[in-house]
Design an enzyme around this catalytic site. Structure first.
Site, PDB file in Angstrom:
ATOM      1  CG  HIS A   1      -0.262   0.124   2.546  1.00 28.27           C
ATOM      2  ND1 HIS A   1      -0.101  -0.957   3.266  1.00 28.27           N
ATOM      3  CD2 HIS A   1       0.116   1.146   3.285  1.00 28.27           C
ATOM      4  CE1 HIS A   1       0.584  -0.401   4.312  1.00 28.27           C
ATOM      5  NE2 HIS A   1       0.700   0.822   4.474  1.00 28.27           N
TER       6      HIS A   1
ATOM      7  CG  ASP B   1       0.060  -4.110   2.676  1.00 30.68           C
ATOM      8  OD1 ASP B   1       0.456  -3.588   1.597  1.00 30.68           O
ATOM      9  OD2 ASP B   1      -0.350  -3.526   3.700  1.00 30.68           O
TER      10      ASP B   1
ATOM     11  N   GLY C   1       3.510   5.611   9.337  1.00 27.62           N
ATOM     12  CA  GLY C   1       4.897   5.658   8.870  1.00 27.62           C
ATOM     13  C   GLY C   1       5.556   4.277   9.211  1.00 27.62           C
TER      14      GLY C   1
ATOM     15  CB  SER D   1       3.180   1.243   6.275  1.00 28.05           C
ATOM     16  OG  SER D   1       1.860   0.972   6.740  1.00 28.05           O
TER      17      SER D   1
ATOM     18  CB  SER E   1      -0.053  -5.044   6.780  1.00 27.27           C
ATOM     19  OG  SER E   1      -1.055  -4.818   5.940  1.00 27.27           O
TER      20      SER E   1
END
Length: 388
Positions: free
Chosen positions: A232, A260, A340, A342, A357
């Site tokens: 993402h 993801d 942030g 991720s 994720s």
């Protein structure tokens, strides 16, 4: 990493490609990289004092308890692989039990219990096999879920598919209808969560490891030719900038929702190392492999916003229902995270587990986080993890 002056190179080694890092201002706390050749020829070191401190903070363990747990979890992971093969169609799943320091293997046939014990596992007799539960979950994956349903996963401890719903929406007609359809397809248990899951990308702020457009995310693990991160965070073809704003690479592949994960190929002038940043909480961690930790094992995460955090593996193969769409085959943990983080690294000991994720909550009040398992990402793109 990027070719630059000796001082900048040392900082870049820690804060860019593997560093998951903030911070131009973090130079003073940077720790020199270990020599990979020397590390690869040496036995894996004992857990560092910093790692034990993080486990004490987040798991409520003493240093000796943390050391004992890491050793027991490593043994349990080895037993799990053997038990799955030995039990065959009677295998009902397994989990690590912290109170005993042993792996528990669920089986549908009592005749298999003695063999599981001989392998070093405790046993639990259940009605449904792991394969049957996986089929029940797969049927749920074909249903359209309302936003009040946070996700669903196979839980070996309850021998059911657990459907997690947002507490405030549990009695809505859409959620009740989904739960009814789920129960019609197999054994289902309903659990509640306080908040719906969300991804952990964030708008641009200063001093973070990489950007794409106006989104900031964290690097996961180095692979030969680049690194893996969350899907993402950027679409295939999107340009990636490093913490200093310079061109870093390009998303070569990306999948979200459904999955993801993403692969970023790095440009000439950058290179990779098998290190995850410890943020001064612990020494920077060498990555030595990607053996999967069992449910119940301790696990830690590194990310550019909340740095180094620890918790436990709560569930595997969970479908997470984000507002953008469902993501499958995720692992749920009790580790907190924030915007942030991720794409950042999940580690169990020195073994890569996956990339961050999303989740719910934060690192002040607590929460839960999901990651996409690393081995699936490597297989999808034909990548080789960079290990020490």
């Amino acid at each position: 990493m990027k070719h630059t002056t000796p001082l900048r190179a040392a900082v870049t080694a820690l804060l860019l490609t593997v560093g998951l890092g903030t911070a131009h201002s973090g130079v003073a706390s940077a720790v020199p990289l270990p020599d990979p050749a020397a590390a690869s020829s040496a036995a894996a070191p004992a857990a560092s004092a910093g790692l034990l401190d993080a486990m004490r903070r987040d798991l409520g363990l003493t240093a000796s308890q943390a050391e004992e747990r890491l050793s027991a979890e490593k043994a349990a992971a080895a037993v799990e692989k053997s038990a799955r093969q030995a039990a065959g169609s009677a295998y009902g799943g397994s989990w690590y039990e912290p109170s005993t320091g042993r792996l528990v293997v669920a089986v549908t046939d009592g005749a298999e219990e003695s063999e599981m014990r001989a392998l070093g596992a405790d046993t639990h007799l259940v009605r449904y096999s792991a394969a049957a539960l996986d089929r029940a979950k797969a049927r749920l994956d074909t249903l359209g879920a309302p936003t009040g349903v946070a996700g669903w996963h196979v839980d070996p401890r309850t021998n059911s598919v657990v459907v997690t719903v947002v507490r405030s929406e549990r009695e809505t007609s859409a959620v009740r209808a989904f739960v009814d359809r789920a129960r019609a397809g197999g054994p289902v248990t309903v659990a509640e969560t306080a908040q719906a899951p969300r991804t952990y990308a964030a708008g641009t702020v200063g001093g973070d490891p990489y950007y794409t457009g106006n989104v900031r995310c964290s690097i996961g693990f180095s692979v030969y030719g680049g690194f893996v991160t969350a899907g993402h965070c950027g679409q295939a073809g999107a340009a990636v900038r490093g913490w200093d704003g310079s061109a870093m690479g390009t998303f070569r592949g990306s999948s979200f929702p459904g999955d993801d994960y993403a692969y970023v190929g790095i440009h000439s002038g950058w290179w990779t190392v098998p290190v995850v940043l410890g943020w001064g909480t612990i020494p920077d961690q060498l990555v030595r492999g990607s053996a999967e930790a069992p449910v119940g094992a301790s696990i830690c995460r590194s990310g550019s916003t909340t740095h180094w955090r620890c918790g436990t593996v709560l569930a595997k193969n969970e479908t997470v229902n984000y507002s953008q769409g469902a993501v499958h085959q995720m692992t749920k943990t009790s580790v907190c995270a924030e915007g942030g983080d991720s794409g950042g690294s999940f580690l169990s000991g020195d073994q890569a587990q996956g990339v961050t994720s999303g989740g719910w909550g934060n690192c002040s009040s607590g929460g839960q986080t999901w990651f996409q398992p690393i081995n699936e990402i490597l297989a999808r793109y034909g990548l080789t993890l960079h290990t020490a």
